[in-house]
Design an enzyme around this catalytic site. Structure first.
Site, PDB file in Angstrom:
ATOM      1  N   ASP A 383       0.862  -1.166   0.000  1.00 13.86           N
ATOM      2  CA  ASP A 383       0.000   0.000   0.000  1.00 13.86           C
ATOM      3  C   ASP A 383       0.911   1.232   0.000  1.00 13.86           C
ATOM      4  OD1 ASP A 383      -2.338   1.422   0.140  1.00 13.86           O
ATOM      5  OD2 ASP A 383      -2.485   1.330   2.320  1.00 13.86           O
ATOM      6  N   ASP A 733      -3.609  -1.527   5.584  1.00 14.63           N
ATOM      7  CA  ASP A 733      -4.035  -1.040   6.889  1.00 14.63           C
ATOM      8  C   ASP A 733      -5.546  -0.918   7.020  1.00 14.63           C
ATOM      9  OD1 ASP A 733      -4.442   1.039   5.165  1.00 14.63           O
ATOM     10  OD2 ASP A 733      -3.151   2.478   6.199  1.00 14.63           O
ATOM     11  N   ASP A 737      -8.304  -3.687   2.699  1.00 18.20           N
ATOM     12  CA  ASP A 737      -7.131  -4.524   2.457  1.00 18.20           C
ATOM     13  C   ASP A 737      -7.280  -5.934   3.024  1.00 18.20           C
ATOM     14  OD1 ASP A 737      -5.647  -2.424   1.240  1.00 18.20           O
ATOM     15  OD2 ASP A 737      -5.197  -1.601   3.208  1.00 18.20           O
TER      16      ASP A 737
END
Length: 1058
Positions: A383, A733, A737
Site C-alpha cells: 500500500d 491497513d 485490504d
C-alpha cells in the site's frame, strides 16, 4: 439473511443500462428518482408497515455469521498428514504388540508400553497446536463487525427516531448523519444541511484524505472512490450534517462484500512452502518405508514361514507367530527410525525464536509459519499511504512573491512529520521574515482549525492533516522581527508561533469551506482598529477572486495577466510533482464588516448565516503566495526498495489514491527511475481488470503501480500472482485490504494506522508501519529458513542412518541392535537440542544479495541426498559394526573389550543365532555390566536376547555420538569446519553437552536404564564408541570438498551472459 436491497425495485426500473445489470445505480440518479425507486419521501420516511414488509424480504442490517468448522473436524484434519498417519499406525501396532507381550509375561513390558504412549503424546500435542492455530482464523470476521455502527437517527412515520438499533434499518430508510457519526449502511446522500460534508473512508477505499460528499448524481460507471453521493457503512463523518436514503444493508453493503471476500480468502489458504516440502517428503518417506519393510520381510520370511516340496510343489507349511511378531516389531522400528518425530517441536521452537528476533526489528509475527514463508517472498505488494509514505501531510514547497510582479521566490521546506523541529526552510531570508512572508505565515496560522500535540515521542495532528501541516510550516518560518517583546506562548508550547499570530490577529468569524468556492476564510481583528479577511483555498479559485498582488516589501499592485500566468505555471509544475497546492490571499477593505465584532446583533452578522454569500465577501482579494503539500515518502524507503531489487524481490504498489500522486511517489522512492517510461507499468485498478492478458502484464520485470484500486482489484492481483508461482507479501491497513491480506502468502498489517480488521486478517503486524521493516523481516526470514534447512537436513540424515542400521540388522540376520523406544529417545530428546541450536547459526553476509529461493526449491537436492546416504550408510555400518565387534572381538584398534568377561562367538554364529538351540555344547559365561552380573545358567541361548544389552548400549551410544558430531557438519551446507569452526555457534556446543548429559542420565540412572534396556559402559567401551563415531566428521569434510570443487567448476563453466 436477506438480499439487503441489491435489486430493490428491479421491476420498476426503466433505464436500459440498469435493466441489463439488474441493479439500481442510486449514485447515478437524482434524489427524486431515488425516492420513487425506494417508494419513500425524504421528509416523512417509511411507515412501520412498510419497514416490516421490507425486513421480511431483506432481513436485518447485519453481517452474516459464518459457522466455523466443528472442533472434531479440526482435530481430524490434524491427522490428514502422511507422517502423522505412519506414526499413528506405528503406535497402534506397537500397543497391540506390547499388550501381547504383557499377556505372555515378557520382561520388557514397561519398555514396550513407553513407546506407544510417547508416540500418542506427540500426536496429541501436534493436534492441540494445529487446532489452536486454525481456530484463530475467524477473528478477522469478528473484528469487521466491531466497526459497524450500533445506532442510527432515523425518520419514520414523519417522526424522528433518535436512536434506532442500526440492525433494524431497511432499504428506503431516511437516516440523519452528523459529525462523529459512524455510517450504519450504504446510503445515498439526499439532502445537505451544512454547506459541506466530509467523510473519512480511507480504511475502505484507500484514499489518504477525508472525502467531500454531495447530493448530486455522478457517472453510472464510476469506481467506488468516484461515488461522491454515496456514504458507506463503517465510515465516519468528520465534517457536516446531512440526510441520507439507505440503499444497501447487511451483506450487500461494501463492507459486507469485504466480509464475503475475507471468508472466501480464508477458505483458499494454502500451506507454506516448507509445509508443502515436508508433506512431499512424508509421501516419499511412506513409499521408502513400505519398500524397506517389504524387503526386510522378504529377506527374513524363511525365519517365520517354512515349507517342504512334495512332488515339486510347496507343502507342509509351518508358520511361527512369535517370529512373525518379531519382524512386525522391526517394521515398527523402521517407521519410528524413518520419521523425525522431534522435527515439529524443533521447527516450532526455531520459528518462535525467529519471531523474537523479528519483534526487535518492529515486525510482530502473528502466525509462526509466516516467518519461514517470508524467506522465499518474490513479490511485495505494498500500500502507499502510511507504508511507503509517512501518512502525515507536510509542506514541501513555499512560493512567495518577489520584489516585482514578474518574479516569484521558491523555498524548499524540509521535514516529513508534524514535528516542527523536523527540518527547516532552505534559503529563508537571513534578516527575518519580509512583509510578504509574514502575511503568508499569518494566514496559514489563523485561517486554520487544526492542532498538533505530542504523544509518546510522536507528533499527532488534530483536525485536517493539510491544516496541521500549515501550522508546522508557520513554526519553521518563525516569528517576525521585533515580536520578541510581545507576549507569546510559553516556550514549551509546540505551536508557539501560531499561538502568537492568533493573539496578534484575533479571529471573530469563520467563512466555512464549501465545495463550490473551494476556499475557507476568517475575519480577524488586527488590533489596529480595523478588521481583515484572511483566505486560503484552491489556487485557481483564490487567484480568480483576486485583483491585486502583494510584493516582497508588503506593497500592493494590480494582478495582471503576466503575473497570473506566472503563478499558474508554478502551480502546474507543483501539481505535476503530485503536490497538493493551496493559495493564500487577504483583504483589508471590508465594507460591511469594517467594525464587525462577532456579535449576532450586528447588521453584517446575517450575511454570515447564508453560505451562498461567502463568494461575494471573498472577492477583490490580494494574492500573497502558495504552498505545495504532500504525504511525503519515508526517508528509509528508497534504500529498502534498492535492497529489494538486490535481493531479487519485485515491489508493486497497490493504492486507492489517484494516479498522478502515486506515480510521483513511486519515482521518488525508486520503484520507477526518474526518467523511466511508465506508461505500460502504471494503470488504475479498473484498467487492469479490463486487460485481456492480466498475467502477461504482471510478468513485466521491475516495479508496477496500480492506482484507484478497490478491494476486489487487490484480491485479483494477489490471486493472479500466486497462480504464476509467486510468493506474495501484501501490506495494508484498511478494511479494504483485509481480503487481500488473508489471501496473500504473507499478509502484513500496519500496527499504528491499521484497523483491527486488517490486523486480524494478517500474518504479521509492523509496529512502526515502515516498509523498511518488511525488508529487514525478509532478511531475517531467509536466515531462519537457511537455519531450518540445516537442522531439517541434520535430522533427516540422522534418520537415514537409523533406517540403514535397522535394515542392515535385518539383512544380516543378527539380533536387533536398536529398539523403538531407544530410537524415539534419540529422535525426540537427544537430537532436539543440537537441531534447535542450529537455528542460531549466524546469517550469511550476502543473504539479501541473492535471489529468493523458489517456492518449489527442494529441501534436499541430489548431491545433498547422496551425501546423506553416504553418511547414513556409515551410521548403519557403525551402529551394527560395534554390535558385531562386541560379540566377536576381544579387542579393536588396540582397545581391550574383554574386561567384562563376556563370551566371544563367531560372526556365523551371531548371524544364525536363531538356531542356537541346535548347537552342541554351546555355553555363555556371565559378564558384568556396571554393578549387574548377567548370567545364562538356565538357557545359554539367552546370550543373544537378554545378553545383547551391552552390545545394544554400545550401538545406541555410537548412534548418539555420531549424531552429535554430525551436527557440527550441519553448521554449513558446504563450508569446512576449518572455515566455520564450531565456536561460531556456541549454542551448538552447549546443546551437544546437554544431549550427551541426557544420554549419561539414562545410562547411569538404574530405573531409566531398565526402561530403555541399556547398561552402564566402561572407560574402554567409551573409547570404542568415540573411535567408531569420529570418522563421520572426516567423511563429510571429504564430501564437502568434492562438492565445493564441482560447484566451483560448474560456476566457472557458465557463460558470462548468465
Amino acid at each position: 439473511m436477506g438480499k439487503g436491497g441489491e435489486n430493490y425495485g428491479e421491476k420498476e426500473n426503466t433505464s436500459s443500462d440498469d435493466s441489463e445489470s439488474g441493479i439500481f445505480k442510486a449514485w447515478a440518479k437524482d434524489v427524486r428518482e431515488c425516492e420513487e425507486q425506494f417508494k419513500v419521501s425524504v421528509k416523512s420516511g417509511l411507515s412501520d408497515e412498510e419497514v416490516e414488509n421490507r425486513r421480511k424480504i431483506y432481513g436485518f442490517n447485519e453481517l452474516e455469521k459464518h459457522d466455523g468448522q466443528s472442533i472434531w473436524k479440526l482435530v481430524l484434519e490434524q491427522f490428514n498428514d502422511t507422517l502423522v498417519r505412519i506414526l499413528l499406525a506405528a503406535a497402534i501396532i506397537s500397543f497391540v504388540l506390547a499388550w501381547y507381550d504383557g499377556e505372555e509375561g515378557g520382561e520388557m513390558e514397561i519398555t514396550a508400553f513407553v513407546e506407544p504412549l510417547v508416540i500418542f503424546l506427540i500426536l496429541i500435542v501436534n493436534a492441540i497446536v494445529g487446532v489452536w492455530q486454525e481456530s484463530n482464523a475467524e477473528k478477522a470476521l469478528e473484528a469487521l463487525k466491531e466497526i459497524q455502527s450500533d445506532h442510527a437517527s432515523v425518520i419514520r412515520n414523519n417522526e424522528r427516531v433518535p436512536s434506532l438499533p442500526a440492525k433494524e434499518l431497511v432499504p428506503g430508510d431516511i437516516v440523519e448523519l452528523k459529525v462523529g457519526d459512524k455510517v450504519p449502511a450504504d446510503m445515498r446522500v439526499v439532502e445537505l444541511v451544512s454547506s459541506t460534508l466530509r467523510l473519512e473512508q480511507g480504511s475502505l477505499t484507500g484514499e489518504s484524505e477525508a472525502v467531500n460528499k454531495t447530493n448530486k448524481p455522478v457517472d453510472g460507471d464510476t469506481d467506488i472512490q468516484g461515488k461522491k453521493c454515496i456514504v458507506f457503512a463503517g465510515t465516519t463523518v468528520v465534517n457536516g450534517h446531512c440526510f441520507c436514503l439507505v440503499t444497501h444493508t447487511g451483506m450487500e453493503t461494501e463492507i459486507g462484500k469485504v466480509h464475503n471476500q475475507i471468508q472466501e480468502a480464508s477458505q483458499s489458504e494454502e500451506d507454506t512452502p516448507l509445509k508443502k516440502k515436508l508433506n512431499e517428503f512424508g509421501e516419499r518417506l511412506t513409499m521408502m518405508i513400505g519398500l524397506i519393510c517389504i524387503l526386510v520381510w522378504l529377506i527374513n520370511v524363511k525365519y517365520f514361514l517354512t515349507w517342504e516340496y512334495v512332488n515339486g510343489w510347496p507343502a507342509n507349511f509351518k508358520f511361527s507367530f512369535e517370529k512373525c511378531t518379531y519382524y512386525f516389531e522391526i517394521a515398527v522400528a523402521l517407521a519410528v527410525a524413518a520419521i523425525p518425530e522431534g522435527l515439529p517441536a524443533v521447527i516450532t521452537t526455531c520459528l518462535a525464536l525467529g519471531t523474537r528476533k523479528m519483534a526487535q526489528k518492529n515486525a510482530l509475527v502473528r502466525k509462526l509459519p509466516s516467518v519461514e514463508t517470508l524467506g522465499c517472498t518474490t513479490v511485495i505488494c505494498s500500500d502507499k499511504t502510511g507504508t511507503l509514505t509517512t501518512n502525515q501531510m507536510a509542506v514541501s514547497k513555499l512560493v512567495a512573491i518577489g520584489t516585482n510582479v514578474d518574479t516569484l521566490r521558491a523555498f524548499k521546506v524540509e521535514g516529513t512529520t508534524y514535528n516542527p523541529s523536523d527540518g527547516q526552510i532552505e534559503n529563508l531570508p537571513a534578516g527575518g521574515l519580509d512583509a510578504n512572508l509574514q502575511m503568508i505565515a499569518k494566514i496559514a496560522a489563523v485561517c486554520n482549525d487544526a492542532g498538533v500535540s505530542q504523544s509518546e515521542h510522536k507528533f499527532v495532528a488534530h483536525g485536517m492533516p493539510t491544516e496541521a501541516a500549515l501550522k508546522v510550516l508557520v513554526e519553521k518560518m518563525g516569528l517576525p522581527e521585533g515580536s520578541k517583546d510581545v507576549q507569546s506562548g510559553s516556550k514549551s508550547t509546540i505551536l508557539r508561533c501560531c499561538e502568537w499570530w492568533n493573539k496578534h490577529d484575533r479571529r471573530i468569524a469563520t467563512l466555512e469551506f464549501d465545495r463550490d468556492r473551494k476556499s475557507m476564510g476568517v475575519i480577524v481583528d488586527t488590533g489596529a482598529g480595523k478588521n481583515s479577511l484572511l483566505v486560503k483555498g484552491a489556487v485557481e479559485n483564490v487567484l480568480d477572486r483576486s485583483s491585486k498582488i502583494q510584493l516582497r516589501d508588503g506593497s500592493v499592485v494590480k494582478l495582471d495577466n503576466n503575473a497570473k500566468n506566472l503563478i499558474l505555471q508554478a502551480l502546474h509544475e507543483m501539481s505535476t510533482s503530485a503536490l497538493r497546492c493551496l493559495g493564500f490571499a487577504y483583504k483589508d477593505e471590508l465594507t460591511n464588516f469594517e467594525n464587525y465584532n462577532g456579535k449576532d446583533d450586528h447588521p453584517a452578522h446575517q450575511l454570515l448565516l447564508e453560505p451562498s454569500n461567502y463568494s461575494s465577501i471573498e472577492n477583490e482579494l490580494i494574492f500573497v503566495g502558495l504552498v505545495g503539500l504532500r504525504d511525503p515518502p519515508r526517508g528509509e524507503v528508497y534504500q529498502a526498495i534498492e535492497d529489494c531489487r538486490a535481493a531479487g524481490i519485485r515491489v508493486m504498489v497497490i493504492t486507492g489514491d489517484n494516479k498522478n500522486t502515486a506515480e510521483a511517489i513511486c519515482r521518488e522512492i525508486g520503484v520507477f527511475t526518474p526518467n523511466e517510461d511508465i506508461s505500460s507499468k502504471s494503470v488504475t485498478g479498473r484498467d487492469f481488470m479490463e486487460l485481456r492478458d492480466k498475467k502477461a502484464y504482471l510478468r513485466q520485470s521491475g516495479g508496477l503501480l496500480f492506482s484507484r484500486a478497490e478491494p476486489r482489484h487487490k484480491q485479483d492481483i494477489v490471486r493472479l500472482l500466486k497462480e504464476e508461482g509467486e510468493v506474495v507479501a501484501m501490506t495494508g491497513d484498511g478494511v479494504n485490504d483485509a481480503p487481500a491480506l488473508k489471501l496473500a502468502d504473507i499478509g502484513i498489517a500496519m500496527g499504528i494506522a491499521g484497523t483491527e480488521v486488517a490486523k486480524e486478517a494478517s500474518d504479521m503486524v509492523l509496529a512502526d508501519d515502515n516498509f523498511s521493516s518488511i525488508v529487514a523481516a525478509v532478511g531475517e526470514g531467509r536466515s531462519i529458513y537457511n537455519n531450518m534447512k540445516a537442522f531439517i537436513r541434520y535430522m533427516i540424515s540422522s534418520n537415514i542412518g537409523e533406517v540403514a542400521s535397522i535394515f542392515l540388522t535385518a539383512a544380516l540376520g543378527i539380533p536387533e541392535g536398536l529398539i523403538p523406544v531407544q530410537l524415539l529417545w534419540v529422535n525426540l530428546v537427544t537430537d532436539g537440542p543440537p537441531a534447535t541450536a542450529l537455528g542460531f547459526n549466524p546469517p550469511d553476509r550476502d543473504i539479501m544479495k541473492k535471489p529468493p529461493r523458489r517456492s518449489d526449491d527442494s529441501l534436499i537436492n541430489l548431491w545433498i541426498l547422496f551425501r546423506y546416504l553416504v553418511i547414513g550408510i556409515y551410521v548403519g555400518l557403525a551402529t551394527v559394526g560395534v554390535f558385531i565387534i562386541w560379540y566377536t572381538h576381544g579387542s579393536f584398534l588396540g582397545i581391550d573389550l574383554s574386561g567384562d568377561g563376556h563370551t566371544l562367538v563367531t560372526y556365523s554364529q551371531l548371524a544364525n543365532w536363531g538356531q542356537c538351540s541346535t548347537w552342541n555344547n554351546f555355553t555363555a559365561s556371565p559378564f558384568t555390566a556396571g554393578s549387574r552380573v548377567i548370567s545364562f545358567d538356565d538357557n545359554p541361548c539367552d546370550y543373544f536376547q537378554t545378553g545383547k544389552v551391552k552390545a545394544m548400549t554400545l550401538s545406541l551410544s555410537v548412534l548418539v555420538a555420531i549424531e552429535m558430531f554430525n551436527s557440527l557438519n550441519a553448521l554449513s551446507e558446504d563450508g569446512s569446519l576449518l572455515s566455520m569452526p564450531p565456536w561460531v555457534n556456541p549454542w551448538l556446543l552447549l546443546a551437544m553437552s546437554i544431549s550427551f548429559g541426557l544420554h549419561f542420565l539414562i545410562l547411569y540412572v538404574p530405573f531409566l536404564a531398565q526402561v530403555f534396556g541399556i547398561v552402564p559402559l566402561s572407560f574402554n567401551e567409551w573409547l570404542l564408541v568415540l573411535a567408531v563415531a569420529l570418522p563421520v566428521i572426516l567423511i563429510d569434510e571429504v564430501l564437502k570438498f568434492v562438492g565445493r570443487c564441482t560447484s566451483g567448476s560448474a560456476t566457472r563453466s557458465k557463460p558470462k551472459s548468465e
